[in-house]
Design an enzyme around this catalytic site. Structure first.
Site, PDB file in Angstrom:
ATOM      1  N   SER A 214       0.822  -1.217   0.000  1.00  0.00           N
ATOM      2  CA  SER A 214       0.000   0.000   0.000  1.00  0.00           C
ATOM      3  C   SER A 214       0.852   1.263   0.000  1.00  0.00           C
ATOM      4  O   SER A 214       1.835   1.373   0.724  1.00  0.00           O
ATOM      5  CB  SER A 214      -0.915   0.013   1.224  1.00  0.00           C
ATOM      6  OG  SER A 214      -1.584   1.272   1.287  1.00  0.00           O
TER       7      SER A 214
ATOM      8  N   LYS B 172     -12.837  -4.907   1.996  1.00  0.00           N
ATOM      9  CA  LYS B 172     -13.799  -3.817   1.766  1.00  0.00           C
ATOM     10  C   LYS B 172     -15.253  -4.236   2.001  1.00  0.00           C
ATOM     11  O   LYS B 172     -16.080  -3.419   2.396  1.00  0.00           O
ATOM     12  CB  LYS B 172     -13.616  -3.232   0.366  1.00  0.00           C
ATOM     13  CG  LYS B 172     -12.322  -2.420   0.230  1.00  0.00           C
ATOM     14  CD  LYS B 172     -12.224  -1.734  -1.110  1.00  0.00           C
ATOM     15  CE  LYS B 172     -10.874  -1.042  -1.272  1.00  0.00           C
ATOM     16  NZ  LYS B 172     -10.743  -0.360  -2.566  1.00  0.00           N
TER      17      LYS B 172
ATOM     18  N   ASN C  22     -14.256   1.777   2.127  1.00  0.00           N
ATOM     19  CA  ASN C  22     -12.790   1.889   2.164  1.00  0.00           C
ATOM     20  C   ASN C  22     -12.310   2.894   3.206  1.00  0.00           C
ATOM     21  O   ASN C  22     -11.098   3.052   3.385  1.00  0.00           O
ATOM     22  CB  ASN C  22     -12.221   2.243   0.776  1.00  0.00           C
ATOM     23  CG  ASN C  22     -12.407   3.704   0.428  1.00  0.00           C
ATOM     24  OD1 ASN C  22     -13.278   4.372   0.978  1.00  0.00           O
ATOM     25  ND2 ASN C  22     -11.596   4.211  -0.474  1.00  0.00           N
TER      26      ASN C  22
ATOM     27  N   ASP D  94     -13.654   5.795  -3.152  1.00  0.00           N
ATOM     28  CA  ASP D  94     -13.011   5.460  -4.432  1.00  0.00           C
ATOM     29  C   ASP D  94     -13.703   6.165  -5.609  1.00  0.00           C
ATOM     30  O   ASP D  94     -13.034   6.680  -6.511  1.00  0.00           O
ATOM     31  CB  ASP D  94     -13.035   3.943  -4.668  1.00  0.00           C
ATOM     32  CG  ASP D  94     -11.916   3.218  -3.924  1.00  0.00           C
ATOM     33  OD1 ASP D  94     -10.908   3.860  -3.579  1.00  0.00           O
ATOM     34  OD2 ASP D  94     -12.060   2.005  -3.680  1.00  0.00           O
TER      35      ASP D  94
ATOM     36  N   ILE E 213      -7.616   2.601 -13.854  1.00  0.00           N
ATOM     37  CA  ILE E 213      -7.466   2.731 -12.400  1.00  0.00           C
ATOM     38  C   ILE E 213      -6.245   1.957 -11.909  1.00  0.00           C
ATOM     39  O   ILE E 213      -5.854   2.083 -10.757  1.00  0.00           O
ATOM     40  CB  ILE E 213      -8.749   2.387 -11.615  1.00  0.00           C
ATOM     41  CG1 ILE E 213      -9.062   0.899 -11.575  1.00  0.00           C
ATOM     42  CG2 ILE E 213      -9.928   3.166 -12.158  1.00  0.00           C
ATOM     43  CD1 ILE E 213     -10.145   0.575 -10.531  1.00  0.00           C
TER      44      ILE E 213
ATOM     45  N   GLY F 285      -4.288   6.291 -13.150  1.00  0.00           N
ATOM     46  CA  GLY F 285      -4.944   5.810 -11.935  1.00  0.00           C
ATOM     47  C   GLY F 285      -4.375   6.355 -10.639  1.00  0.00           C
ATOM     48  O   GLY F 285      -5.057   6.336  -9.610  1.00  0.00           O
TER      49      GLY F 285
HETATM   50  N1  LIG Z   1      -6.418   3.803  -8.487  1.00  0.00           N
HETATM   51  C1  LIG Z   1      -7.064   3.428  -7.387  1.00  0.00           C
HETATM   52  O1  LIG Z   1      -7.240   4.204  -6.443  1.00  0.00           O
HETATM   53  C2  LIG Z   1      -7.643   2.045  -7.327  1.00  0.00           C
HETATM   54  C3  LIG Z   1      -8.729   1.768  -6.467  1.00  0.00           C
HETATM   55  C4  LIG Z   1      -9.264   0.465  -6.458  1.00  0.00           C
HETATM   56  C5  LIG Z   1      -8.676  -0.513  -7.267  1.00  0.00           C
HETATM   57  N2  LIG Z   1      -7.610  -0.203  -8.065  1.00  0.00           N
HETATM   58  C6  LIG Z   1      -7.013  -1.215  -8.943  1.00  0.00           C
HETATM   59  O2  LIG Z   1      -8.027  -1.709  -9.807  1.00  0.00           O
HETATM   60  C7  LIG Z   1      -7.813  -3.060 -10.142  1.00  0.00           C
HETATM   61  C8  LIG Z   1      -9.076  -3.879  -9.865  1.00  0.00           C
HETATM   62  O3  LIG Z   1      -9.383  -3.813  -8.477  1.00  0.00           O
HETATM   63  P1  LIG Z   1     -10.756  -4.408  -7.894  1.00  0.00           P
HETATM   64  O4  LIG Z   1     -10.713  -4.194  -6.419  1.00  0.00           O
HETATM   65  O5  LIG Z   1     -11.942  -3.868  -8.669  1.00  0.00           O
HETATM   66  O6  LIG Z   1     -10.570  -5.970  -8.203  1.00  0.00           O
HETATM   67  P2  LIG Z   1     -11.649  -7.142  -8.237  1.00  0.00           P
HETATM   68  O7  LIG Z   1     -12.841  -6.804  -7.424  1.00  0.00           O
HETATM   69  O8  LIG Z   1     -10.908  -8.391  -7.937  1.00  0.00           O
HETATM   70  O9  LIG Z   1     -12.116  -7.188  -9.796  1.00  0.00           O
HETATM   71  C9  LIG Z   1     -11.191  -7.530 -10.791  1.00  0.00           C
HETATM   72  C10 LIG Z   1     -11.819  -7.298 -12.180  1.00  0.00           C
HETATM   73  O10 LIG Z   1     -10.783  -7.580 -13.142  1.00  0.00           O
HETATM   74  C11 LIG Z   1     -11.286  -8.530 -14.091  1.00  0.00           C
HETATM   75  N3  LIG Z   1     -10.198  -9.382 -14.566  1.00  0.00           N
HETATM   76  C12 LIG Z   1      -9.200  -9.928 -13.830  1.00  0.00           C
HETATM   77  N4  LIG Z   1      -8.380 -10.650 -14.633  1.00  0.00           N
HETATM   78  C13 LIG Z   1      -8.906 -10.550 -15.894  1.00  0.00           C
HETATM   79  C14 LIG Z   1      -8.517 -11.086 -17.156  1.00  0.00           C
HETATM   80  N5  LIG Z   1      -7.430 -11.855 -17.290  1.00  0.00           N
HETATM   81  N6  LIG Z   1      -9.277 -10.781 -18.242  1.00  0.00           N
HETATM   82  C15 LIG Z   1     -10.372  -9.982 -18.128  1.00  0.00           C
HETATM   83  N7  LIG Z   1     -10.791  -9.459 -16.950  1.00  0.00           N
HETATM   84  C16 LIG Z   1     -10.057  -9.746 -15.846  1.00  0.00           C
HETATM   85  C17 LIG Z   1     -12.329  -9.325 -13.315  1.00  0.00           C
HETATM   86  O11 LIG Z   1     -13.190  -9.972 -14.237  1.00  0.00           O
HETATM   87  P3  LIG Z   1     -13.979 -11.336 -13.841  1.00  0.00           P
HETATM   88  O12 LIG Z   1     -15.207 -10.912 -13.092  1.00  0.00           O
HETATM   89  O13 LIG Z   1     -14.255 -11.962 -15.150  1.00  0.00           O
HETATM   90  O14 LIG Z   1     -13.027 -12.152 -12.988  1.00  0.00           O
HETATM   91  C18 LIG Z   1     -12.998  -8.207 -12.505  1.00  0.00           C
HETATM   92  O15 LIG Z   1     -13.931  -7.510 -13.298  1.00  0.00           O
HETATM   93  C19 LIG Z   1      -6.591  -3.496  -9.312  1.00  0.00           C
HETATM   94  O16 LIG Z   1      -5.467  -3.384 -10.150  1.00  0.00           O
HETATM   95  C20 LIG Z   1      -6.532  -2.461  -8.207  1.00  0.00           C
HETATM   96  O17 LIG Z   1      -5.213  -2.266  -7.724  1.00  0.00           O
HETATM   97  C21 LIG Z   1      -7.096   1.050  -8.119  1.00  0.00           C
END
Ligand SMILES: NC(=O)c1ccc[n+]([C@@H]2O[C@H](COP(=O)([O-])OP(=O)(O)OC[C@H]3O[C@@H](n4cnc5c(N)ncnc54)[C@H](OP(=O)(O)O)[C@@H]3O)[C@@H](O)[C@H]2O)c1
Length: 279
Positions: A21, A72, A93, A108, A219, A242
């Site tokens: 983090s 979360k 969060n 977020d 993001i 992001g």
């Molecule tokens: N910038 C920021 O402040 C911020 C805030 C939150 C999160 N993030 C980042 O955003 C990303 C997602 O976080 P999250 O918490 O939303 O994760 P999450 O709840 O685990 O969701 C992951 C998403 O990615 C998709 N995915 C994963 N692997 C894939 C692949 N090979 N092909 C197609 N789709 C795929 C999943 O699809 P399926 O449903 O098909 O598995 C799902 O829609 C992470 O990298 C996290 O670090 C950034």
């Protein structure tokens, strides 16, 4: 390292693991900048101890905490009350402890919108295409819908997209295979999947049909410039990185715990980004 008084305000980030983090760096910067008698610390807490630990932190006098993966949803459950942002996203969060009660928010989506505006992009400029249906997508969709923006969702696993719109009604769904064609109909395209992160495959998305002026947000912030953002830039579209979302989502928590409205500026961005460059 600041010397604390016995009246210091303390907050932190709960995750499992939490070592990745950047929030301690972010909040530490603001604490130092404002000379605040306070601290923000990493709190590695495993899922089985989450609820007990959160109540323990409250009873130990913490002002609150941020919550990251995988807590979360559990954070939503542990709250005595949640605000509209958390209710719509179904996740929390940011926890604030006051008078023996735990309140939860999800900043977020707010951070995402603030980052867009910081890049000169009006979220209401047109419909938004969200790739992904996870936790990040929920918070962003909730924030966009609250602004009156039309949202389209494309997710690899269609059942997850369907569950998403049952929980958070409003978005329409396009099949994952049709995402390239959908780009042309949207003013904002957002990658909320984990694709494009270091060591992951890049997101495969054909931006050749994007209208001029389309904003393309990612993001993912490690790397700072994902392949998707690089492509958007090369095509003259508006890339929105992001990291800015991460910086902005910290603002409401810091204000609530430490009583000062912090700013997101280039110095802060450089300071946090320095920790993201390849070593
Ligand atoms: N910038 C920021 O402040 C911020 C805030 C939150 C999160 N993030 C980042 O955003 C990303 C997602 O976080 P999250 O918490 O939303 O994760 P999450 O709840 O685990 O969701 C992951 C998403 O990615 C998709 N995915 C994963 N692997 C894939 C692949 N090979 N092909 C197609 N789709 C795929 C999943 O699809 P399926 O449903 O098909 O598995 C799902 O829609 C992470 O990298 C996290 O670090 C950034």
């Amino acid at each position: 390292m600041a010397i604390l008084s016995a009246k210091a305000r303390v907050a932190g980030i709960i995750g499992w693991p939490v070592g990745h983090s950047r929030s301690p760096r972010l909040h530490g910067y603001w604490l130092e900048k404002h000379g605040i008698d306070g601290a923000y610390i990493p709190l590695p807490i495993p899922p089985e101890h989450f609820a007990t630990a959160v109540r323990g932190l409250m009873h130990a006098g913490f002002a609150g905490a941020n919550v990251t993966i995988p807590h979360k949803l559990a954070a939503f459950e542990v709250c005595d009350s949640v605000d509209e942002s958390a209710r719509r996203a179904g996740a929390v969060n940011t926890l604030t402890f006051r008078d023996g009660k735990i309140t939860g928010a999800n900043t977020d989506g707010w951070g995402f919108l603030a980052n867009l505006r910081g890049h000169g992009v009006d979220p209401k400029a047109g419909p938004a295409l969200l790739l992904g249906a996870g936790g990040g997508a929920r918070a962003i969709a909730a924030a966009l819908l609250a602004e009156g923006v039309r949202v389209t969702l494309a997710n690899r696993t269609s059942s997850r997209a369907e569950q998403f719109v049952r929980d958070l009604p409003g978005p329409s769904i396009v099949p994952w295979e049709h995402r390239d064609a959908a780009v042309a109909d949207h003013a904002l395209v957002v990658n909320t999947t984990a694709l494009g992160m270091e060591k992951n495959d890049p997101l495969r998305l054909d931006l050749s049909r994007a209208r001029p002026g389309t904003a393309v947000a990612d993001i993912v912030y490690v790397p700072l410039e994902t392949p998707l953002l690089r492509d958007a830039k090369a095509r003259g579209l508006i890339p929105v990185e992001g990291l800015g979302m991460l910086l902005h989502q910290g603002v409401p928590g810091f204000r609530g715990w430490f009583g000062i409205e912090p700013t997101v500026d280039d110095d802060l961005r450089r300071f946090v980004a320095a920790d993201l460059l390849p070593k």
